[in-house]
Scaffold this active site. Structure first.
Site, PDB file in Angstrom:
ATOM      1  N   LYS A  11       3.075   5.375  -8.433  1.00 38.48           N
ATOM      2  CA  LYS A  11       2.390   6.628  -8.080  1.00 38.48           C
ATOM      3  C   LYS A  11       2.181   7.526  -9.313  1.00 38.48           C
ATOM      4  CE  LYS A  11       4.078   6.714  -3.266  1.00 38.48           C
ATOM      5  NZ  LYS A  11       4.743   7.557  -2.227  1.00 38.48           N
ATOM      6  N   TYR A  51      -3.594   5.779   3.566  1.00 40.63           N
ATOM      7  CA  TYR A  51      -2.473   6.385   4.297  1.00 40.63           C
ATOM      8  C   TYR A  51      -2.864   6.809   5.712  1.00 40.63           C
ATOM      9  CZ  TYR A  51       0.898   6.445   0.433  1.00 40.63           C
ATOM     10  OH  TYR A  51       1.804   6.084  -0.532  1.00 40.63           O
ATOM     11  N   PHE A  59       2.862  16.144   6.479  1.00 35.24           N
ATOM     12  CA  PHE A  59       2.772  16.035   5.025  1.00 35.24           C
ATOM     13  C   PHE A  59       1.526  15.281   4.557  1.00 35.24           C
ATOM     14  CE2 PHE A  59       5.580  12.617   6.584  1.00 35.24           C
ATOM     15  CZ  PHE A  59       4.922  11.494   6.107  1.00 35.24           C
ATOM     16  N   ARG A  87      11.222  -3.371  -1.179  1.00 36.17           N
ATOM     17  CA  ARG A  87      11.753  -2.138  -0.561  1.00 36.17           C
ATOM     18  C   ARG A  87      13.177  -1.861  -1.073  1.00 36.17           C
ATOM     19  NH1 ARG A  87       8.135   1.232   2.146  1.00 36.17           N
ATOM     20  NH2 ARG A  87      10.090   2.257   2.675  1.00 36.17           N
ATOM     21  N   THR A  93      13.073   6.399   0.763  1.00 32.02           N
ATOM     22  CA  THR A  93      11.913   7.289   0.604  1.00 32.02           C
ATOM     23  C   THR A  93      12.303   8.590  -0.097  1.00 32.02           C
ATOM     24  OG1 THR A  93      11.046   6.380   2.666  1.00 32.02           O
ATOM     25  CG2 THR A  93      10.036   8.422   1.863  1.00 32.02           C
ATOM     26  N   ARG A 104      13.515   4.635  -7.187  1.00 35.55           N
ATOM     27  CA  ARG A 104      13.405   6.037  -6.750  1.00 35.55           C
ATOM     28  C   ARG A 104      14.605   6.864  -7.207  1.00 35.55           C
ATOM     29  NH1 ARG A 104      10.540   4.753  -0.913  1.00 35.55           N
ATOM     30  NH2 ARG A 104       8.402   5.263  -1.534  1.00 35.55           N
ATOM     31  N   ASN A 114       7.615  10.400  -5.217  1.00 30.93           N
ATOM     32  CA  ASN A 114       8.732   9.437  -5.189  1.00 30.93           C
ATOM     33  C   ASN A 114       8.428   8.099  -5.875  1.00 30.93           C
ATOM     34  OD1 ASN A 114       7.102   8.417  -3.228  1.00 30.93           O
ATOM     35  ND2 ASN A 114       8.592   8.511  -1.574  1.00 30.93           N
ATOM     36  N   HIS A 117       5.087   3.187  -4.078  1.00 29.66           N
ATOM     37  CA  HIS A 117       4.794   2.786  -2.701  1.00 29.66           C
ATOM     38  C   HIS A 117       5.073   1.291  -2.589  1.00 29.66           C
ATOM     39  CE1 HIS A 117       2.704   2.016   1.079  1.00 29.66           C
ATOM     40  NE2 HIS A 117       2.257   0.919   0.486  1.00 29.66           N
ATOM     41  N   GLU A 128      -2.776  -4.089   3.115  1.00 34.66           N
ATOM     42  CA  GLU A 128      -2.792  -3.241   1.917  1.00 34.66           C
ATOM     43  C   GLU A 128      -3.289  -4.010   0.692  1.00 34.66           C
ATOM     44  OE1 GLU A 128       0.744  -0.191   3.362  1.00 34.66           O
ATOM     45  OE2 GLU A 128       1.088  -1.435   1.608  1.00 34.66           O
TER      46      GLU A 128
HETATM   47  P1  IDP Z   1       7.779   4.983   2.260  1.00 35.44           P
HETATM   48  O1  IDP Z   1       6.880   5.314   1.093  1.00 35.44           O
HETATM   49  O2  IDP Z   1       9.213   4.871   1.836  1.00 35.44           O
HETATM   50  O3  IDP Z   1       7.311   3.765   3.033  1.00 35.44           O
HETATM   51  P2  IDP Z   1       6.735   6.576   4.467  1.00 35.44           P
HETATM   52  O4  IDP Z   1       7.562   7.090   5.595  1.00 35.44           O
HETATM   53  O5  IDP Z   1       5.818   5.429   4.740  1.00 35.44           O
HETATM   54  O6  IDP Z   1       7.737   6.222   3.263  1.00 35.44           O
HETATM   55  O7  IDP Z   1       5.904   7.796   3.911  1.00 35.44           O
HETATM   56  C1  IDP Z   1       4.837   7.596   2.998  1.00 35.44           C
HETATM   57  C2  IDP Z   1       4.959   8.601   1.882  1.00 35.44           C
HETATM   58  O8  IDP Z   1       4.753   9.900   2.415  1.00 35.44           O
HETATM   59  C3  IDP Z   1       6.337   8.666   1.205  1.00 35.44           C
HETATM   60  O9  IDP Z   1       6.514   7.715   0.184  1.00 35.44           O
HETATM   61  C4  IDP Z   1       6.328  10.071   0.669  1.00 35.44           C
HETATM   62  O10 IDP Z   1       5.607  10.141  -0.556  1.00 35.44           O
HETATM   63  C5  IDP Z   1       5.582  10.834   1.732  1.00 35.44           C
HETATM   64  N1  IDP Z   1       6.524  11.429   2.702  1.00 35.44           N
HETATM   65  C6  IDP Z   1       7.204  10.818   3.671  1.00 35.44           C
HETATM   66  N2  IDP Z   1       7.965  11.679   4.373  1.00 35.44           N
HETATM   67  C7  IDP Z   1       7.756  12.879   3.807  1.00 35.44           C
HETATM   68  C8  IDP Z   1       8.248  14.180   4.105  1.00 35.44           C
HETATM   69  O11 IDP Z   1       9.059  14.412   5.008  1.00 35.44           O
HETATM   70  N3  IDP Z   1       7.773  15.176   3.302  1.00 35.44           N
HETATM   71  C9  IDP Z   1       6.886  14.972   2.286  1.00 35.44           C
HETATM   72  N4  IDP Z   1       6.394  13.749   1.998  1.00 35.44           N
HETATM   73  C10 IDP Z   1       6.818  12.721   2.749  1.00 35.44           C
HETATM   74 MG    MG Z   2       5.587   3.469   4.134  1.00 39.08          MG
END
Ligand code: IDP
Ligand code: MG
Length: 144
Positions: A11, A51, A59, A87, A93, A104, A114, A117, A128
């Protein structure tokens, strides 16, 4: 476990830290191979479409704005159990919850920024990968 492919995105926050190479090295050191890759600046439309599953989340707008705040490095990782393995290498996350030694934990500043992805299932990995790569842009080790 079968050989799988999964999609990784380094990212904008990690690209700005100049750690594309360090992150790719972690994949390789953990038994994953980079079988496709491109450096690109996502458009708003691309980020929104990628997304789409998070469209209703609070968010979503921040996530899209963040993903278009700078270039990203997109790659296809291949190896045994690649989806789950990626993962694990990525970590949780929220970097505050990420285990020691994960990407991370070491490179992410916050849950929004973070660092990486990674596809969360084999089914989503296929979708994807197809979002970013044509078939002839991926050279599986299995074909060599
Ligand atoms: P992941 O990237 O670990 O799979 P997901 O739940 O799929 O997590 O969420 C996608 C992305 O959205 C996360 O990597 C993060 O950048 C953002 N995100 C997820 N939850 C939050 C939140 O509670 N606040 C702000 N950003 C979030
Ligand atoms: Mg995800």
């Amino acid at each position: 476990m079968p050989i799988q492919q999964t999609l990784s995105i380094i990212k904008p926050d990690a690209v700005k830290q100049n750690v594309i190479g360090e992150i790719l090295t972690r994949f390789e050191k953990n038994g994953l191979s980079i079988v496709a890759g491109k450096y690109l600046f996502l458009t708003k439309e691309q980020a929104e479409k990628f997304y789409d599953i998070h469209r209703e989340r609070p968010f979503f707008t921040d996530l899209v704005d963040f993903m278009i705040s700078g270039p990203v490095f997109v790659s296809v990782l291949e190896g045994e159990d690649a989806v789950l393995k990626n993962r694990e290498i990525m970590g949780a996350t929220d970097p505050k919850e990420a285990a020691d030694g994960t990407i991370r934990k070491d490179f992410a500043k916050s849950i929004d920024a973070n660092a990486v992805h990674g596809s969360d299932s084999h089914e989503n990995a296929i979708k994807e990968i197809m979002f970013f790569f044509r078939e002839d842009e991926i050279i599986s080790k299995l074909e060599l």
